[in-house]
Scaffold this motif. Structure first.
Motif, short mmCIF file in Angstrom:
data_model
loop_
_atom_site.label_atom_id
_atom_site.label_comp_id
_atom_site.label_asym_id
_atom_site.label_seq_id
_atom_site.Cartn_x
_atom_site.Cartn_y
_atom_site.Cartn_z
N LYS A 1 0.87 -1.17 0.00
CA LYS A 1 0.00 0.00 0.00
C LYS A 1 0.91 1.22 0.00
CE LYS A 1 -3.87 2.12 2.41
NZ LYS A 1 -4.78 2.01 3.56
N THR B 1 -2.84 3.65 -2.30
CA THR B 1 -3.46 2.59 -3.10
C THR B 1 -2.68 1.30 -2.94
OG1 THR B 1 -2.20 3.22 -5.06
CG2 THR B 1 -4.36 4.23 -4.79
N SER C 1 -3.41 -3.01 -9.64
CA SER C 1 -3.86 -2.24 -8.49
C SER C 1 -5.09 -2.93 -7.90
CB SER C 1 -4.24 -0.81 -8.90
OG SER C 1 -3.15 -0.14 -9.45
N THR D 1 -8.60 -1.98 -5.41
CA THR D 1 -9.39 -0.94 -4.75
C THR D 1 -10.20 -1.48 -3.58
OG1 THR D 1 -11.18 -1.26 -6.34
CG2 THR D 1 -9.57 0.46 -6.83
N TRP E 1 -6.96 7.74 -7.25
CA TRP E 1 -7.52 6.98 -6.13
C TRP E 1 -7.79 5.53 -6.49
CZ3 TRP E 1 -9.72 11.25 -8.38
CH2 TRP E 1 -10.77 11.02 -9.26
N ARG E 2 -7.60 5.16 -7.74
CA ARG E 2 -7.80 3.77 -8.17
C ARG E 2 -6.48 3.01 -8.27
NH1 ARG E 2 -11.48 3.61 -13.14
NH2 ARG E 2 -9.59 4.07 -14.27
N GLY E 3 -5.36 3.73 -8.33
CA GLY E 3 -4.06 3.07 -8.41
C GLY E 3 -3.26 3.53 -9.60
#
Length: 129
Positions: free
Chosen positions: A43, A50, A76, A78, A107-109
């Motif tokens: 993370k 993320t 990624s 979520t 914010w999703r990666g």
């Protein structure tokens, strides 16, 4: 009359803009499964933390005759539940279901590939002598 035309043009432009943003960032371009060994899961991030991971797919053939190479699948995550499963499965052989987007969102990666579920996990057993 002039105000009505400007309102219609504005609404059309807004709809086109919403459509372009949806297509670029939220439209699922493809989905599928990848199998391999989970090599890396962390993370990280400066503003948006993320989950990022790397799956090593074994046995992918190279362009040269008789060669075998390793292929990395960077992804990624979520969903916190999926991230927790992966966080406790480093080094295991697994099948991951993913969705592929056209572009990333902070914010999703950092990857366009977003894993949404773990289909199977099997620990790797060391060879017996």
């Amino acid at each position: 009359m002039k105000g009505r035309i400007l309102t219609i043009i504005s609404l059309v432009l807004i709809l086109v803009l919403v459509g372009v943003v949806y297509y670029r960032y939220y439209f699922v371009f493809g989905e599928g499964t990848k199998a391999g060994t989970l090599n890396y899961f962390v993370k990280k991030g400066y503003v948006f933390k993320t989950f990022e991971g790397r799956l090593i797919q074994n046995g992918i053939r190279t362009q040269t005759q008789g060669g075998i190479a390793s292929n990395e699948f960077m992804f990624s995550v979520t969903d916190e539940k999926v991230a927790d499963k992966l966080n406790h499965s480093a080094g295991a052989m697994m099948d991951l279901h993913y969705k592929e987007y056209l572009h990333t969102l902070p914010w999703r990666g950092v990857s366009v590939f977003v894993v949404d579920s773990v289909m199977s996990i099997s620990p790797i057993t060391p060879p017996t002598p």
